[in-house]
Design a protein around this motif. Structure first.
Motif, PDB file in Angstrom:
ATOM      1  N   ALA A 174      39.866  42.528  44.680  1.00  0.00           N
ATOM      2  CA  ALA A 174      41.612  42.718  44.387  1.00  0.00           C
ATOM      3  C   ALA A 174      41.873  42.481  42.659  1.00  0.00           C
ATOM      4  CB  ALA A 174      42.247  41.628  44.643  1.00  0.00           C
TER       5      ALA A 174
ATOM      6  N   ALA B 121      47.264  30.827  48.410  1.00  0.00           N
ATOM      7  CA  ALA B 121      46.547  32.186  47.958  1.00  0.00           C
ATOM      8  C   ALA B 121      47.161  32.628  49.547  1.00  0.00           C
ATOM      9  CB  ALA B 121      45.329  32.414  47.614  1.00  0.00           C
ATOM     10  N   GLU B 122      47.422  34.128  49.466  1.00  0.00           N
ATOM     11  CA  GLU B 122      48.280  34.290  51.110  1.00  0.00           C
ATOM     12  C   GLU B 122      47.572  36.064  51.197  1.00  0.00           C
ATOM     13  OE1 GLU B 122      50.752  33.667  53.890  1.00  0.00           O
ATOM     14  OE2 GLU B 122      52.040  34.761  52.935  1.00  0.00           O
ATOM     15  N   LEU B 123      46.892  36.658  51.987  1.00  0.00           N
ATOM     16  CA  LEU B 123      46.408  37.743  52.392  1.00  0.00           C
ATOM     17  C   LEU B 123      47.448  38.523  52.914  1.00  0.00           C
ATOM     18  CD1 LEU B 123      44.969  40.105  50.938  1.00  0.00           C
ATOM     19  CD2 LEU B 123      43.563  39.515  52.648  1.00  0.00           C
TER      20      LEU B 123
ATOM     21  N   LEU C 161      47.856  40.797  47.934  1.00  0.00           N
ATOM     22  CA  LEU C 161      47.298  39.098  47.486  1.00  0.00           C
ATOM     23  C   LEU C 161      48.456  39.075  47.060  1.00  0.00           C
ATOM     24  CD1 LEU C 161      45.199  37.432  47.632  1.00  0.00           C
ATOM     25  CD2 LEU C 161      44.207  38.580  45.025  1.00  0.00           C
ATOM     26  N   GLU C 162      48.740  37.089  47.491  1.00  0.00           N
ATOM     27  CA  GLU C 162      49.564  36.184  46.989  1.00  0.00           C
ATOM     28  C   GLU C 162      49.174  35.369  45.976  1.00  0.00           C
ATOM     29  OE1 GLU C 162      53.023  35.867  49.152  1.00  0.00           O
ATOM     30  OE2 GLU C 162      53.894  38.248  49.339  1.00  0.00           O
TER      31      GLU C 162
ATOM     32  N   ILE D  64      45.219  44.776  45.164  1.00  0.00           N
ATOM     33  CA  ILE D  64      44.154  45.021  46.050  1.00  0.00           C
ATOM     34  C   ILE D  64      43.934  45.899  47.349  1.00  0.00           C
ATOM     35  CG2 ILE D  64      44.858  43.563  47.798  1.00  0.00           C
ATOM     36  CD1 ILE D  64      42.836  41.830  48.874  1.00  0.00           C
TER      37      ILE D  64
ATOM     38  N   GLU E 234      49.153  41.000  41.257  1.00  0.00           N
ATOM     39  CA  GLU E 234      47.212  41.024  42.181  1.00  0.00           C
ATOM     40  C   GLU E 234      47.846  42.237  43.107  1.00  0.00           C
ATOM     41  OE1 GLU E 234      50.762  38.868  42.751  1.00  0.00           O
ATOM     42  OE2 GLU E 234      49.574  37.092  41.866  1.00  0.00           O
TER      43      GLU E 234
ATOM     44  N   THR F 270      43.626  39.726  39.628  1.00  0.00           N
ATOM     45  CA  THR F 270      45.173  39.360  38.449  1.00  0.00           C
ATOM     46  C   THR F 270      45.159  39.117  37.795  1.00  0.00           C
ATOM     47  OG1 THR F 270      46.575  37.422  39.616  1.00  0.00           O
ATOM     48  CG2 THR F 270      43.994  36.859  39.138  1.00  0.00           C
TER      49      THR F 270
END
Length: 207
Positions: free
Chosen positions: A96, A177-179, A140-141, A135, A133, A98
């Motif tokens: 990813a 982070a969260e996917l 991706l957050e 990916i 972000e 960002t």
């Protein structure tokens, strides 16, 4: 007695004149240049992925600062920049990228404000906007971050109102982070501790 009074008045006038000359209150410094944001290497290990390491690579961009002197030594500075771009690697593979903006407000102390070489230190607050972000196949957050920022720097005069600046900062940047997976579901990556060293070289003008 009259002579003593005259000497005392003269001394007060001279002291007052010296303070006014020495003071830099009301001065503005503007700088423009380039900086590198170098995150620390061991950002995060994800337990859900067998302690796979997530790393954020260095980013480069234009940076701008403006500082206003409240007194001869104390100033308030604002840091702004064009977006920094970082590649994100998981287990050594790039997955990813960002971008972020790191506006920072600092209070500075300038040790020799009327010198040709002027070192200073600063302490302030940073707010980092993380966005775009990207990916492959997933989303991706990364949450925005608020943290302390410390700096050291030196201004070198090259002309009456022009100088070269070297500046190094440490910024506390942490992001949750969260996917989001392509077939649904989410993977909590925890907190990414970016905590970068930011080093820059600028040319500046004094007004």
């Amino acid at each position: 007695e009259e002579n003593r009074m005259k000497k005392a008045i003269l001394a007060i006038v001279l002291v007052g004149w010296s303070v006014n000359v020495f003071a830099e209150a009301g001065d503005w410094l503007f700088r423009i240049g380039g900086s590198v944001v170098a995150p620390k290497s061991d950002n995060l290990k994800i337990r859900a992925l067998d302690n796979t390491k997530v790393e954020v690579d260095d980013g480069y961009s234009l940076t701008f600062t403006g500082a206003y002197f409240l007194t001869n030594n104390w100033a308030i500075e604002v840091l702004a920049a064009a977006p920094f771009k970082h590649d994100i690697e998981v287990g050594g593979a790039e997955v990813a990228e960002t971008k972020h903006l790191p506006p920072t407000v600092s209070v500075q102390y300038h040790f020799i404000p009327d010198g040709k070489v002027r070192p200073y230190v600063g302490l302030g607050v940073n707010y980092t906007f993380l966005f775009e972000e990207d990916i492959d196949g997933a989303s991706l957050e990364l949450d925005d971050s608020v943290g302390l920022a410390a700096q050291v720097g030196i201004d070198f005069d090259v002309a009456d109102d022009m100088f070269i600046n070297v500046d190094v900062r440490y910024i506390d940047i942490e992001s949750d982070a969260e996917l989001k997976l392509p077939r649904g579901g989410k993977l909590d990556l925890g907190t990414v501790e970016i905590d970068p060293i930011v080093a820059g070289v600028h040319i500046g003008w004094r007004f």
